[in-house]
Design a protein around this motif. Structure first.
Motif, mmCIF file in Angstrom:
data_model
loop_
_atom_site.group_PDB
_atom_site.id
_atom_site.type_symbol
_atom_site.label_atom_id
_atom_site.label_comp_id
_atom_site.label_asym_id
_atom_site.label_seq_id
_atom_site.Cartn_x
_atom_site.Cartn_y
_atom_site.Cartn_z
ATOM 1 N N ASN A 3 0.841 -1.198 0.000
ATOM 2 C CA ASN A 3 0.000 0.000 0.000
ATOM 3 C C ASN A 3 0.876 1.248 0.000
ATOM 4 O O ASN A 3 2.111 1.168 -0.061
ATOM 5 C CB ASN A 3 -0.990 -0.013 1.170
ATOM 6 N N GLU A 4 0.266 2.415 0.094
ATOM 7 C CA GLU A 4 1.019 3.669 0.009
ATOM 8 C C GLU A 4 1.960 3.872 1.188
ATOM 9 O O GLU A 4 2.904 4.664 1.113
ATOM 10 C CB GLU A 4 0.058 4.863 -0.102
ATOM 11 N N ASP A 5 1.746 3.136 2.266
ATOM 12 C CA ASP A 5 2.629 3.235 3.434
ATOM 13 C C ASP A 5 3.719 2.164 3.446
ATOM 14 O O ASP A 5 4.484 2.062 4.410
ATOM 15 C CB ASP A 5 1.798 3.121 4.724
ATOM 16 N N GLY A 6 3.768 1.357 2.388
ATOM 17 C CA GLY A 6 4.807 0.343 2.297
ATOM 18 C C GLY A 6 4.498 -0.936 3.053
ATOM 19 O O GLY A 6 5.402 -1.731 3.317
ATOM 20 N N TYR A 7 3.224 -1.161 3.397
ATOM 21 C CA TYR A 7 2.825 -2.398 4.065
ATOM 22 C C TYR A 7 2.246 -3.383 3.048
ATOM 23 O O TYR A 7 1.590 -2.979 2.079
ATOM 24 C CB TYR A 7 1.785 -2.123 5.151
ATOM 25 N N ILE A 8 2.482 -4.674 3.300
ATOM 26 C CA ILE A 8 1.958 -5.713 2.418
ATOM 27 C C ILE A 8 0.448 -5.827 2.614
ATOM 28 O O ILE A 8 -0.045 -5.869 3.741
ATOM 29 C CB ILE A 8 2.620 -7.070 2.727
ATOM 30 N N VAL A 9 -0.290 -5.878 1.502
ATOM 31 C CA VAL A 9 -1.740 -6.125 1.557
ATOM 32 C C VAL A 9 -2.067 -7.326 0.671
ATOM 33 O O VAL A 9 -1.468 -7.492 -0.387
ATOM 34 C CB VAL A 9 -2.547 -4.886 1.126
ATOM 35 N N PRO A 10 -3.015 -8.203 1.091
ATOM 36 C CA PRO A 10 -3.776 -8.105 2.339
ATOM 37 C C PRO A 10 -2.929 -8.291 3.601
ATOM 38 O O PRO A 10 -3.303 -7.810 4.666
ATOM 39 C CB PRO A 10 -4.815 -9.209 2.214
ATOM 40 N N GLY A 11 -1.818 -8.993 3.531
ATOM 41 C CA GLY A 11 -0.856 -9.039 4.626
ATOM 42 C C GLY A 11 -1.391 -9.558 5.934
ATOM 43 O O GLY A 11 -2.375 -10.295 5.998
ATOM 44 N N LEU A 12 -0.719 -9.133 7.011
ATOM 45 C CA LEU A 12 -1.157 -9.496 8.367
ATOM 46 C C LEU A 12 -0.837 -8.380 9.360
ATOM 47 O O LEU A 12 -0.846 -8.583 10.566
ATOM 48 C CB LEU A 12 -0.530 -10.832 8.814
#
Length: 208
Positions: free
Chosen positions: A188-197
């Motif tokens: 995502n725009e914040d650098g987190y994996i989506v859907p991720g955990l």
């Protein structure tokens, strides 16, 4: 560049429970340890063997045993320690390296604050562990540091990977194979994996 997705049913089942937002800190930590055992089994599947003479209660025999120097597990702090714990249960004689990196949430770049590894890493297989391969910056930096100290036989093990992280990793370290339980959709725009955990370190230690 080699990417192995560990599709074992138990790995996928445990990963699903870890993804659930209602999973408690205690359960998340336990599941991470359990899944690390299964992932470690896969990443060490092709270790070299030799043979040695032993005596069973029945008779002498020539039996297989690991060949070469002991493994090194290199944990990217702090979340890497969640994988490290279970892997050491499986390979208790392994040496351990700790690489302290945190991600600057504005630049998404890794900042090093600690590095401690066995001196003789040149001729050892090193398995670098971090639950998430998101931007790939921390993993790339950690492996760069290991290579600067002479390491050449390196593998990277993570729980989740993003396509962007794999691409960046492959561009810098095409010689290092990746082992993961899943490749998710994107960052995502914040650098987190989506859907991720979510943030693995925060979920493991209950810090958020």
């Amino acid at each position: 560049m080699s990417v192995t997705v560990v599709s074992h049913p138990l790995v996928q089942h445990k990963l699903t429970i870890m993804r659930m937002k209602e999973t408690s800190t205690a359960s998340f930590r336990r599941l991470l340890k359990e899944i690390s055992l299964l992932l470690c089994y896969e990443v060490t599947r092709d270790l070299d063997l030799t043979t040695t003479m032993i005596e069973t209660p029945m008779q002498p025999m020539e039996s297989p045993i690991l060949d070469g120097k002991k493994l090194v597990f290199a944990s990217i702090l702090r979340a890497g320690n969640g994988l490290l714990e279970g892997m050491l249960d499986l390979v208790p004689a392994a040496r351990v390296a700790h690489i302290g990196l945190y991600r600057d949430h504005k630049t998404l770049q890794p900042v090093e604050y600690y590095f401690k590894a066995p001196e003789d890493i040149v001729n050892r297989l090193i398995i670098v562990v971090d639950p998430m391969l998101a931007t790939g910056n921390s993993a790339v930096e950690a492996i760069t540091k290991l290579k600067e100290r002479g390491a050449s036989n390196i593998r990277f093990l993570c729980l989740l990977a993003a396509p962007e992280g794999i691409k960046h990793f492959a561009e810098v370290h095409p010689d290092v194979p990746i082992y993961t339980a899943a490749i998710d959709e994107k960052l995502n725009e914040d650098g987190y994996i989506v859907p991720g955990l979510g943030d693995a370190g925060d979920r493991m230690y209950g810090t958020k």
